[in-house]
Design a protein around this motif. Structure first.
Motif, short mmCIF file in Angstrom:
data_model
loop_
_atom_site.label_atom_id
_atom_site.label_comp_id
_atom_site.label_asym_id
_atom_site.label_seq_id
_atom_site.Cartn_x
_atom_site.Cartn_y
_atom_site.Cartn_z
N TYR A 7 -3.44 41.30 -28.18
CA TYR A 7 -2.52 40.21 -27.89
C TYR A 7 -1.43 40.71 -26.94
O TYR A 7 -0.90 41.81 -27.14
CB TYR A 7 -1.86 39.68 -29.17
N HIS A 29 2.27 36.98 -28.15
CA HIS A 29 1.82 35.80 -27.42
C HIS A 29 0.41 35.40 -27.85
O HIS A 29 -0.37 36.21 -28.35
CB HIS A 29 1.81 36.09 -25.92
N ASN A 30 0.07 34.12 -27.63
CA ASN A 30 -1.29 33.61 -27.83
C ASN A 30 -1.81 33.93 -29.24
O ASN A 30 -2.95 34.36 -29.42
CB ASN A 30 -2.25 34.20 -26.79
N ASP A 32 -2.56 32.11 -31.88
CA ASP A 32 -3.07 30.98 -32.67
C ASP A 32 -4.07 31.36 -33.74
O ASP A 32 -4.17 30.70 -34.76
CB ASP A 32 -3.70 29.94 -31.72
N ASP A 33 -4.84 32.43 -33.52
CA ASP A 33 -5.87 32.76 -34.51
C ASP A 33 -5.41 33.77 -35.55
O ASP A 33 -6.21 34.20 -36.39
CB ASP A 33 -7.14 33.27 -33.80
N LEU A 55 2.49 30.05 -30.26
CA LEU A 55 1.25 29.32 -30.48
C LEU A 55 1.25 28.03 -29.67
O LEU A 55 2.29 27.57 -29.17
CB LEU A 55 1.09 28.98 -31.98
N ARG A 56 0.08 27.41 -29.56
CA ARG A 56 0.00 26.11 -28.91
C ARG A 56 0.76 25.07 -29.73
O ARG A 56 0.70 25.09 -30.96
CB ARG A 56 -1.46 25.67 -28.76
N THR A 58 1.75 21.47 -31.50
CA THR A 58 1.02 20.37 -32.12
C THR A 58 1.64 19.01 -31.79
O THR A 58 1.06 17.98 -32.11
CB THR A 58 0.97 20.53 -33.65
N TYR A 64 5.75 24.80 -26.54
CA TYR A 64 5.06 25.79 -27.35
C TYR A 64 5.53 25.66 -28.79
O TYR A 64 6.53 24.99 -29.07
CB TYR A 64 5.30 27.22 -26.84
N ARG A 65 4.82 26.30 -29.69
CA ARG A 65 5.21 26.35 -31.10
C ARG A 65 5.55 27.79 -31.45
O ARG A 65 4.94 28.72 -30.94
CB ARG A 65 4.07 25.83 -31.99
N ARG A 67 6.51 30.59 -34.66
CA ARG A 67 6.69 30.99 -36.06
C ARG A 67 7.52 32.27 -36.08
O ARG A 67 7.32 33.17 -35.26
CB ARG A 67 5.35 31.18 -36.76
#
Length: 281
Positions: A7, A29-30, A32-33, A55-56, A58, A64-65, A67
């Motif tokens: 990542y 970054h990136n 999501d998984d 994350l992408r 919603t 962006y999202r 956490r």
């Protein structure tokens, strides 16, 4: 053997105009998984005040999202991770829907972020909990700060996610002289503010203590300063625009700018990337 993935990674120093550092945030970054367990484990490993994961979104309004994790738990919102992550997202090729303005999705909802040539500002989110402290909470906070009730000018809940309470002392010197008892503080997240006189490095000095989140003292804290600004400006104890120094007691050079525009309060500062590369999780 458990498989790992690569990542993009940034480590950003926030609220640090220089030469002394501000507050670091690790940004993956990136992500999501990644599971929440993987995120928490990595945040524990970095041992930084906060580690974030981009994350992408919603929601269609968001760019962006985000956490946000401390070494011990996830936060619904935090200020310096918000600005540091926005800086990293833009540097990594992020393109906002609207020039000069970003919208971050996080657990507290949508947070607006504006930018100038040298600073980024987030709009203070609504307080989740405000009003006077319960007597037993105030007593615990005073005891843990090793001060007397007479030294407290005012107190209030200023919680916009992390659970902050605010204590106002008579001076910046009184704030800097604090030697808290973190065992007595327990799970309280305590922010303390005091004014400088003429010639100070800023209008106010702030310190933020979160021992229950494995952060005895946070170097520079956007969420706390957002909540303090809403309280102090709303009560008339501070002007609508002022500056804050934080991290002095830790050898940091944190500087924040508080700006009021109508009913909105914005918290700003500079960010710079100090580490860029990849992590394997």
């Amino acid at each position: 053997m458990t498989s790992v993935s690569e990542y993009p990674f940034s480590q950003v120093d926030v609220f640090a105009p220089g030469p002394q550092p501000g507050n670091p945030v690790a940004v993956v970054h990136n992500a999501d998984d990644l599971s929440a367990e993987q995120m928490q484990s990595f945040a524990n490993w970095t041992n930084l005040p906060e580690t974030t994961f981009l994350l992408r979104p919603t929601r269609p309004e968001a760019d962006y999202r985000l956490r946000i994790f401390t070494p011990a738990s996830e936060l619904p919102f935090a200020g310096h991770p918000t600005l540091g992550s926005a800086h990293a997202w833009l540097e990594n090729g992020g393109q906002p829907h609207r020039p000069g303005e970003l919208v971050q999705e996080c657990e507290v909802g949508l947070v607006k972020i504006s930018q100038t040539a040298n600073e980024q500002f987030f709009e203070a989110p609504p307080l989740r909990h405000s009003g006077p402290l319960e007597p037993e909470v105030l007593e615990q906070a005073i005891t843990s700060l090793r001060i007397t009730p007479e030294e407290v000018l005012d107190s209030n809940w200023v919680d916009n996610g992390p659970g902050w309470l605010g204590i106002r002392l008579a001076s910046a010197r009184a704030v800097l002289d604090l030697k808290p008892d973190f065992t007595a503080m327990g799970q309280l997240n305590v922010g303390v503010i005091g004014a400088y006189g003429d010639g100070g490095p800023a209008d106010f000095e702030v310190r933020g203590f979160l021992p229950g989140l494995a952060i005895p003292e946070d170097p520079v804290t956007g969420s706390l300063n957002a909540g303090l600004a809403q309280w102090l400006i709303g009560s008339g104890a501070a002007e609508g625009n002022y500056t804050v120094s934080q991290g002095t007691a830790l050898g940091r050079g944190g500087r924040l700018t508080i700006t009021s525009e109508g009913d909105s309060i914005w918290v700003g500062g500079t960010s710079r990337t100090v580490v860029r590369g990849s992590v394997f999780l």
